[in-house]
Design an enzyme around this catalytic site. Structure first.
Site, PDB file in Angstrom:
ATOM      1  N   GLU A 258      78.089   9.731  -6.802  1.00 35.32           N
ATOM      2  CA  GLU A 258      78.812  11.009  -6.746  1.00 35.32           C
ATOM      3  C   GLU A 258      78.722  11.747  -8.078  1.00 35.32           C
ATOM      4  O   GLU A 258      78.527  12.965  -8.112  1.00 35.32           O
ATOM      5  CB  GLU A 258      80.289  10.764  -6.392  1.00 35.32           C
ATOM      6  CG  GLU A 258      80.493  10.134  -5.021  1.00 35.32           C
ATOM      7  CD  GLU A 258      80.579   8.620  -5.074  1.00 35.32           C
ATOM      8  OE1 GLU A 258      81.354   8.049  -4.281  1.00 35.32           O
ATOM      9  OE2 GLU A 258      79.878   7.993  -5.915  1.00 35.32           O
TER      10      GLU A 258
ATOM     11  N   TRP B  51      45.343 -19.078  -1.826  1.00 34.29           N
ATOM     12  CA  TRP B  51      46.455 -18.286  -1.300  1.00 34.29           C
ATOM     13  C   TRP B  51      46.470 -18.410   0.217  1.00 34.29           C
ATOM     14  O   TRP B  51      45.441 -18.257   0.854  1.00 34.29           O
ATOM     15  CB  TRP B  51      46.350 -16.826  -1.721  1.00 34.29           C
ATOM     16  CG  TRP B  51      46.447 -16.634  -3.186  1.00 34.29           C
ATOM     17  CD1 TRP B  51      45.436 -16.456  -4.058  1.00 34.29           C
ATOM     18  CD2 TRP B  51      47.648 -16.589  -3.957  1.00 34.29           C
ATOM     19  NE1 TRP B  51      45.901 -16.284  -5.329  1.00 34.29           N
ATOM     20  CE2 TRP B  51      47.271 -16.363  -5.297  1.00 34.29           C
ATOM     21  CE3 TRP B  51      49.001 -16.707  -3.674  1.00 34.29           C
ATOM     22  CZ2 TRP B  51      48.196 -16.258  -6.338  1.00 34.29           C
ATOM     23  CZ3 TRP B  51      49.916 -16.603  -4.699  1.00 34.29           C
ATOM     24  CH2 TRP B  51      49.511 -16.373  -6.005  1.00 34.29           C
TER      25      TRP B  51
ATOM     26  N   THR C  24      59.357 -26.567  -6.018  1.00 28.01           N
ATOM     27  CA  THR C  24      58.448 -25.430  -6.130  1.00 28.01           C
ATOM     28  C   THR C  24      58.199 -25.075  -7.584  1.00 28.01           C
ATOM     29  O   THR C  24      57.074 -24.757  -7.981  1.00 28.01           O
ATOM     30  CB  THR C  24      59.034 -24.216  -5.382  1.00 28.01           C
ATOM     31  OG1 THR C  24      59.114 -24.517  -3.986  1.00 28.01           O
ATOM     32  CG2 THR C  24      58.178 -22.976  -5.587  1.00 28.01           C
TER      33      THR C  24
END
Length: 355
Positions: free
Chosen positions: A46, A163, A189
């Site tokens: 705003e 990949w 990971t």
């Protein structure tokens, strides 16, 4: 309001712990000001729109969330709209934050401003699902991102995964990181891939927080994450029993250490995510492996799954996308709702919501 929602989306990943709000000011059928919440959560939408408009007398303000009514780092937006002498305010949602929660609307009405609520509410809830969940449940919104072959494998038996998907899908992941407050992986990971988890190749002007769930702090502090922790924040979530030497090594690299409860070598993920939410995080992108993915699913902590399916086959000797969900019957299997689907090169992206 649709335009205000698009503006608000520009703040996703940048405004936490505040919501990503958009505002459009209209007078005599013309847009005279527009804004969205700025990085770090202020200035608010705003304020940005009113500053651009200059004079907003008699205008209608379309705001994607109820204007705030409390004094924080900035004055209340409800008071700013009143001072600007707008004639009408249209909102999509009431702010569930107890410091606001209807008070902003009440202030506007008390000042003689017409208020219309509930415009594009569903879209606004979707846009600010992270903020809403943090405020109402004390948890962040979690997106689980997986990349797998058509037969549900994420790597070969030797662990080779680069990949699985093509360049367009990988680029989409970087864009996805940009709209989340943090990127999270598990210790497996982190050790296997030594990732840096940054946004690359798309002209990013900021980076998400990087989180590793690592109960014993087994990931090396000399890894890519450790070596870059002073440039881009790294938060290591660990058990109280993590070795003191590992804590000192990570602290020495500039990482933030977050101890949480654990059962053996497994962190209590609900406690961990509550700890992350208490630090202001609203949206987390999990790019962990199958074990962390399954654990989050079992704990009921995943809100959305984004699957990048590649046109490749590895076979059952490959590593599965998900670890054990401990199901005894098909009726226990989580049933997801497909939200969208699109092609990314030779891969397919599917977005699913969980109940």
């Amino acid at each position: 309001m649709a335009h205000a929602l698009r503006l608000g989306a520009r703040g996703l990943g940048r405004t936490w712990p505040n919501p990503a709000v958009g505002c459009v000011l209209v007078r005599d059928g013309r847009v005279i000001g527009r804004g969205w919440t700025q990085p770090g959560g202020r200035p608010h939408a705003e304020t940005m729109a009113l500053t651009q408009a200059g004079d907003a007398t008699g205008a209608t303000a379309y705001v994607t969330l109820e204007p705030c009514a409390h004094h924080g780092h900035t004055p209340p937006c409800a008071e700013a709209l009143i001072a600007a002498r707008v004639a009408r305010v249209v909102t999509a949602l009431t702010d569930p934050d107890p410091r606001v929660s209807g008070r902003g609307h009440a202030l506007l009405r008390a000042a003689g401003i017409a208020v219309t609520e509930g415009i594009l509410t569903h879209e606004a809830r979707t846009a600010n699902a992270g903020f809403l969940k943090r405020v109402t449940q004390g948890l962040p919104f979690v997106t689980l991102k997986m990349a797998s072959t058509l037969d549900g494998r994420t790597a070969t038996s030797s662990g080779e995964s680069r990949w699985i998907t093509g360049p367009q899908a990988r680029r989409a992941v970087h864009a996805l990181r940009l709209t989340h407050d943090a990127v999270m992986v598990g210790s497996g990971t982190a050790r296997a891939d030594d990732p840096d988890l940054t946004v690359r190749d798309i002209g990013a002007d900021h980076q998400p927080v990087r989180i590793v769930m690592d109960s014993r702090l087994g990931h090396s502090a000399t890894s890519r994450l450790g070596q870059s922790a002073r440039q881009t924040p790294v938060w290591m979530v660990h058990a109280d029993a993590a070795p003191a030497a590992a804590r000192q090594a990570w602290a020495g690299q500039g990482a933030t250490l977050i101890p949480v409860a654990a059962a053996g070598d497994h962190l209590d993920l609900t406690v961990a995510l509550r700890a992350l939410a208490s630090r202001g995080l609203t949206r987390i992108l999990c790019e962990g492996g199958g074990q962390l993915a399954a654990a989050l699913i079992r704990a009921g902590l995943v809100d959305q799954v984004i699957l990048h399916a590649a046109g490749a086959l590895i076979g059952d000797e490959g590593r599965p996308a998900f670890g054990s969900l401990a199901l005894l019957a098909l009726a226990q299997a989580p049933r997801l709702t497909l939200l969208s689907e699109r092609r990314l090169g030779n891969d397919v992206e599917m977005r699913w919501s969980l109940p």
